[in-house]
Scaffold this motif. Structure first.
Motif, PDB file in Angstrom:
ATOM      1  N   GLN B 241      42.654  32.667  42.889  1.00  0.00           N
ATOM      2  CA  GLN B 241      42.639  34.080  43.274  1.00  0.00           C
ATOM      3  C   GLN B 241      41.473  34.808  42.599  1.00  0.00           C
ATOM      4  O   GLN B 241      41.001  34.398  41.537  1.00  0.00           O
ATOM      5  CB  GLN B 241      43.970  34.732  42.888  1.00  0.00           C
ATOM      6  CG  GLN B 241      45.155  34.225  43.722  1.00  0.00           C
ATOM      7  CD  GLN B 241      45.133  34.751  45.157  1.00  0.00           C
ATOM      8  OE1 GLN B 241      45.099  35.943  45.403  1.00  0.00           O
ATOM      9  NE2 GLN B 241      45.117  33.830  46.124  1.00  0.00           N
ATOM     10  N   PRO B 242      40.999  35.896  43.214  1.00  0.00           N
ATOM     11  CA  PRO B 242      39.939  36.708  42.590  1.00  0.00           C
ATOM     12  C   PRO B 242      40.452  37.287  41.264  1.00  0.00           C
ATOM     13  O   PRO B 242      41.668  37.390  41.064  1.00  0.00           O
ATOM     14  CB  PRO B 242      39.718  37.835  43.605  1.00  0.00           C
ATOM     15  CG  PRO B 242      40.359  37.394  44.867  1.00  0.00           C
ATOM     16  CD  PRO B 242      41.453  36.443  44.506  1.00  0.00           C
ATOM     17  N   THR B 243      39.534  37.683  40.397  1.00  0.00           N
ATOM     18  CA  THR B 243      39.946  38.313  39.136  1.00  0.00           C
ATOM     19  C   THR B 243      40.762  39.563  39.419  1.00  0.00           C
ATOM     20  O   THR B 243      41.800  39.799  38.804  1.00  0.00           O
ATOM     21  CB  THR B 243      38.697  38.687  38.294  1.00  0.00           C
ATOM     22  OG1 THR B 243      37.750  37.612  38.356  1.00  0.00           O
ATOM     23  CG2 THR B 243      39.078  38.946  36.842  1.00  0.00           C
ATOM     24  N   TYR B 244      40.299  40.375  40.364  1.00  0.00           N
ATOM     25  CA  TYR B 244      41.019  41.596  40.763  1.00  0.00           C
ATOM     26  C   TYR B 244      41.086  41.696  42.281  1.00  0.00           C
ATOM     27  O   TYR B 244      40.168  41.247  42.980  1.00  0.00           O
ATOM     28  CB  TYR B 244      40.314  42.847  40.239  1.00  0.00           C
ATOM     29  CG  TYR B 244      39.888  42.777  38.803  1.00  0.00           C
ATOM     30  CD1 TYR B 244      40.820  42.881  37.757  1.00  0.00           C
ATOM     31  CD2 TYR B 244      38.541  42.600  38.464  1.00  0.00           C
ATOM     32  CE1 TYR B 244      40.419  42.813  36.429  1.00  0.00           C
ATOM     33  CE2 TYR B 244      38.139  42.533  37.147  1.00  0.00           C
ATOM     34  CZ  TYR B 244      39.080  42.625  36.130  1.00  0.00           C
ATOM     35  OH  TYR B 244      38.677  42.553  34.836  1.00  0.00           O
ATOM     36  N   THR B 245      42.162  42.311  42.750  1.00  0.00           N
ATOM     37  CA  THR B 245      42.299  42.577  44.186  1.00  0.00           C
ATOM     38  C   THR B 245      42.754  44.019  44.369  1.00  0.00           C
ATOM     39  O   THR B 245      43.688  44.471  43.688  1.00  0.00           O
ATOM     40  CB  THR B 245      43.339  41.639  44.825  1.00  0.00           C
ATOM     41  OG1 THR B 245      42.970  40.290  44.539  1.00  0.00           O
ATOM     42  CG2 THR B 245      43.405  41.839  46.323  1.00  0.00           C
ATOM     43  N   ILE B 246      42.075  44.739  45.252  1.00  0.00           N
ATOM     44  CA  ILE B 246      42.416  46.160  45.473  1.00  0.00           C
ATOM     45  C   ILE B 246      42.361  46.501  46.960  1.00  0.00           C
ATOM     46  O   ILE B 246      41.760  45.778  47.749  1.00  0.00           O
ATOM     47  CB  ILE B 246      41.417  47.096  44.737  1.00  0.00           C
ATOM     48  CG1 ILE B 246      39.973  46.674  45.057  1.00  0.00           C
ATOM     49  CG2 ILE B 246      41.700  47.128  43.251  1.00  0.00           C
ATOM     50  CD1 ILE B 246      38.950  47.674  44.677  1.00  0.00           C
ATOM     51  N   ASP B 247      43.023  47.596  47.316  1.00  0.00           N
ATOM     52  CA  ASP B 247      43.019  48.032  48.714  1.00  0.00           C
ATOM     53  C   ASP B 247      41.732  48.746  49.083  1.00  0.00           C
ATOM     54  O   ASP B 247      41.224  48.604  50.188  1.00  0.00           O
ATOM     55  CB  ASP B 247      44.204  48.960  48.983  1.00  0.00           C
ATOM     56  CG  ASP B 247      45.514  48.194  49.036  1.00  0.00           C
ATOM     57  OD1 ASP B 247      45.473  46.992  49.390  1.00  0.00           O
ATOM     58  OD2 ASP B 247      46.550  48.772  48.693  1.00  0.00           O
ATOM     59  N   SER B 248      41.248  49.580  48.144  1.00  0.00           N
ATOM     60  CA  SER B 248      39.983  50.262  48.424  1.00  0.00           C
ATOM     61  C   SER B 248      39.282  50.550  47.104  1.00  0.00           C
ATOM     62  O   SER B 248      39.906  50.513  46.032  1.00  0.00           O
ATOM     63  CB  SER B 248      40.224  51.564  49.187  1.00  0.00           C
ATOM     64  OG  SER B 248      40.384  52.633  48.261  1.00  0.00           O
ATOM     65  N   LEU B 249      37.997  50.842  47.165  1.00  0.00           N
ATOM     66  CA  LEU B 249      37.226  51.016  45.936  1.00  0.00           C
ATOM     67  C   LEU B 249      37.641  52.280  45.183  1.00  0.00           C
ATOM     68  O   LEU B 249      37.342  52.410  43.979  1.00  0.00           O
ATOM     69  CB  LEU B 249      35.729  51.020  46.253  1.00  0.00           C
ATOM     70  CG  LEU B 249      35.174  49.615  46.547  1.00  0.00           C
ATOM     71  CD1 LEU B 249      33.785  49.689  47.182  1.00  0.00           C
ATOM     72  CD2 LEU B 249      35.130  48.768  45.277  1.00  0.00           C
ATOM     73  N   SER B 250      38.348  53.215  45.835  1.00  0.00           N
ATOM     74  CA  SER B 250      38.830  54.381  45.079  1.00  0.00           C
ATOM     75  C   SER B 250      39.932  53.949  44.104  1.00  0.00           C
ATOM     76  O   SER B 250      40.064  54.505  43.007  1.00  0.00           O
ATOM     77  CB  SER B 250      39.311  55.497  46.013  1.00  0.00           C
ATOM     78  OG  SER B 250      40.328  55.021  46.843  1.00  0.00           O
ATOM     79  N   ASP B 251      40.706  52.930  44.494  1.00  0.00           N
ATOM     80  CA  ASP B 251      41.702  52.364  43.568  1.00  0.00           C
ATOM     81  C   ASP B 251      41.015  51.812  42.326  1.00  0.00           C
ATOM     82  O   ASP B 251      41.512  51.956  41.207  1.00  0.00           O
ATOM     83  CB  ASP B 251      42.481  51.219  44.234  1.00  0.00           C
ATOM     84  CG  ASP B 251      43.442  51.727  45.294  1.00  0.00           C
ATOM     85  OD1 ASP B 251      43.599  52.961  45.402  1.00  0.00           O
ATOM     86  OD2 ASP B 251      44.014  50.886  46.006  1.00  0.00           O
ATOM     87  N   TYR B 252      39.891  51.182  42.536  1.00  0.00           N
ATOM     88  CA  TYR B 252      39.165  50.603  41.401  1.00  0.00           C
ATOM     89  C   TYR B 252      38.716  51.699  40.441  1.00  0.00           C
ATOM     90  O   TYR B 252      38.860  51.563  39.215  1.00  0.00           O
ATOM     91  CB  TYR B 252      37.964  49.795  41.897  1.00  0.00           C
ATOM     92  CG  TYR B 252      37.168  49.177  40.771  1.00  0.00           C
ATOM     93  CD1 TYR B 252      37.687  48.123  40.021  1.00  0.00           C
ATOM     94  CD2 TYR B 252      35.905  49.665  40.434  1.00  0.00           C
ATOM     95  CE1 TYR B 252      36.971  47.561  38.979  1.00  0.00           C
ATOM     96  CE2 TYR B 252      35.172  49.107  39.395  1.00  0.00           C
ATOM     97  CZ  TYR B 252      35.716  48.057  38.671  1.00  0.00           C
ATOM     98  OH  TYR B 252      35.010  47.520  37.627  1.00  0.00           O
ATOM     99  N   LEU B 253      38.205  52.803  41.002  1.00  0.00           N
ATOM    100  CA  LEU B 253      37.756  53.915  40.159  1.00  0.00           C
ATOM    101  C   LEU B 253      38.918  54.484  39.345  1.00  0.00           C
ATOM    102  O   LEU B 253      38.762  54.801  38.162  1.00  0.00           O
ATOM    103  CB  LEU B 253      37.115  55.014  41.024  1.00  0.00           C
ATOM    104  CG  LEU B 253      35.764  54.663  41.639  1.00  0.00           C
ATOM    105  CD1 LEU B 253      35.252  55.823  42.497  1.00  0.00           C
ATOM    106  CD2 LEU B 253      34.734  54.301  40.563  1.00  0.00           C
ATOM    107  N   LYS B 254      40.082  54.580  39.957  1.00  0.00           N
ATOM    108  CA  LYS B 254      41.275  55.063  39.233  1.00  0.00           C
ATOM    109  C   LYS B 254      41.591  54.162  38.055  1.00  0.00           C
ATOM    110  O   LYS B 254      41.904  54.616  36.959  1.00  0.00           O
ATOM    111  CB  LYS B 254      42.496  55.089  40.183  1.00  0.00           C
ATOM    112  CG  LYS B 254      42.591  56.352  41.036  1.00  0.00           C
ATOM    113  CD  LYS B 254      43.822  56.271  41.964  1.00  0.00           C
ATOM    114  CE  LYS B 254      43.513  56.901  43.303  1.00  0.00           C
ATOM    115  NZ  LYS B 254      44.352  56.369  44.385  1.00  0.00           N
ATOM    116  N   HIS B 255      41.486  52.838  38.285  1.00  0.00           N
ATOM    117  CA  HIS B 255      41.832  51.870  37.244  1.00  0.00           C
ATOM    118  C   HIS B 255      40.901  51.945  36.042  1.00  0.00           C
ATOM    119  O   HIS B 255      41.332  51.782  34.906  1.00  0.00           O
ATOM    120  CB  HIS B 255      41.802  50.443  37.807  1.00  0.00           C
ATOM    121  CG  HIS B 255      43.029  50.090  38.589  1.00  0.00           C
ATOM    122  ND1 HIS B 255      44.295  50.096  38.047  1.00  0.00           N
ATOM    123  CD2 HIS B 255      43.179  49.726  39.888  1.00  0.00           C
ATOM    124  CE1 HIS B 255      45.172  49.747  38.972  1.00  0.00           C
ATOM    125  NE2 HIS B 255      44.530  49.527  40.105  1.00  0.00           N
TER     126      HIS B 255
END
Lengths: 257, 257
Positions: B241-255
């Motif tokens: 699996q990838p290191t991280y999986t997200i629905d959209s890049l705004s989720d990544y910014l929140k994290h």
């Protein structure tokens, strides 16, 4: 040596060698004509019409008329006709393939064909590949006249139809049905045209991987003549040997007379 | 979530989707710019120049200049330079590949090249294939910008460079060196340009088979964003699996904020 009632005969390497005449080949064909033994020249070259092939043979002083020539394009058109009468075909190929498809009553179309057929095309383009890929993805049956990877020319080995076909095979992840030698399809079609029983027919050629394999795959006897691709040395590498092996076609005439 | 000092970012499916804008992608890049975090857009598209790619991104309201773009054509040219300075190259490809090869000081030639390089070429011809096959048979190193078998277009999936490349591979029986994702070569070249250590760099993309695999093959962390090819359902089929999986890049910014 058994006497055969019909012959399927390869061209390049067997009847001539590139631009070079093979004298014994002419004598062999003279023998067939004299004795009224049916024969067909069977070729993987999809680009030329039977008429063009016969003319070339005549230039090498070999007796041939267009009804003695059976190309993989004709085998392809006949194969399609067995699957569907008056099929629609998207074609990549040259004059020989076009004529064979149209003569068989099929219709050449640009979109939504029943069949995508690929033969050697020195005028290949991205757009032709695009149309073929779209059609195959939409469910068209995918046929290729032959799997030859290279064509010998004065410049060296140039891409053969098997190589050109791979673009569509790779892009759509779909394996084509190949028609030409070593497939048995072309031999089966040729036998039908020849009108001689399988067991009474001899396949004659210089190339183990195409001519001899085609005969073997179809279950007919084979004669390998060492005037072309497969040398004695190369032949040793194969487990299954041809029914007969000779140095030249004049040796064959000596054996049967 | 770890904070990374550099980013390698995919384009189609990650920064935009075909002709459609992905709004969160713009915000993500704004964040990188604001925080002066180095990033590079890494693309398997060999046909366009970095300038053309940057222009396209700008049209999607994404901050990009040509020095932020790293194409597989540039990776190919750099790879060749590592093997040989001012090499001679026979090229099949479009403007992006031509510019990259010439900018790197290599010389485009028609005969006897050190390298044969194949990128997508919507003006492909039999003659181009013939020259490439002759050169590869004569010992030229055989390189392909990427192995993508298909390109999504409004007409459907059209042949990709991996499919076009197969003609030469099949005809010469020679496997090319592929440069683009999922190969690690393009990632290694991109890291060099980015100037950030492997362990501090994150590979961001929507396609497991290219973007994520490329990161994994190079041993860098990966972020899969579900805005493109690889859905949650598809991702389940993979063991690694990838290191991280997200629905959209705004989720990544929140994290990370």
């Amino acid at each position: 040596m058994k006497k055969y009632k019909g012959y399927l005969i390869d061209l390049d390497g067997t009847m001539y060698k590139g631009t070079e005449r093979i004298e014994e080949a002419g004598h062999f064909v003279d023998y067939l004509v004299r004795n009224e033994i049916p024969y067909l020249f069977v070729t993987n070259n999809s680009s030329q019409t039977p008429k063009q092939v016969a003319k070339k043979l005549n230039e090498f002083q070999i007796q041939a008329s267009e009804d003695r020539v059976f190309t993989t394009s004709q085998a392809t058109a006949n194969y399609i006709a067995q699957k569907k009468d008056q099929a629609t075909v998207y074609m990549i190929g040259e004059e020989g393939l076009r004529e064979a498809i149209q003569t068989s009553g099929h219709h050449l179309v640009d979109e939504n064909p029943d069949f995508v057929v690929v033969g050697i095309d020195r005028d290949i383009s991205y757009e032709k590949y695009a149309k073929a890929c779209i059609a195959v993805r939409n469910g068209a049956a995918f046929i290729s006249t032959n799997a030859d990877i290279a064509i010998p020319t004065e410049r060296g080995l140039l891409p053969g139809n098997g190589a050109l076909t791979s673009v569509i095979a790779v892009s759509t992840n779909t394996a084509p049905v190949f028609i030409g030698k070593p497939e048995k399809i072309i031999v089966e079609q040729a036998l039908e045209v020849l009108g001689v029983a399988k067991e009474d027919t001899l396949m004659v050629g210089d190339n183990y991987d195409t001519d001899i394999m085609a005969g073997m795959n179809c279950g007919i006897d084979t004669l390998l003549v060492h005037t072309g691709v497969t040398t004695k040395e190369l032949l040793k590498q194969y487990n299954s040997q041809p029914t007969y092996t000779i140095d030249s076609l004049s040796d064959y005439l000596k054996h049967i007379n």
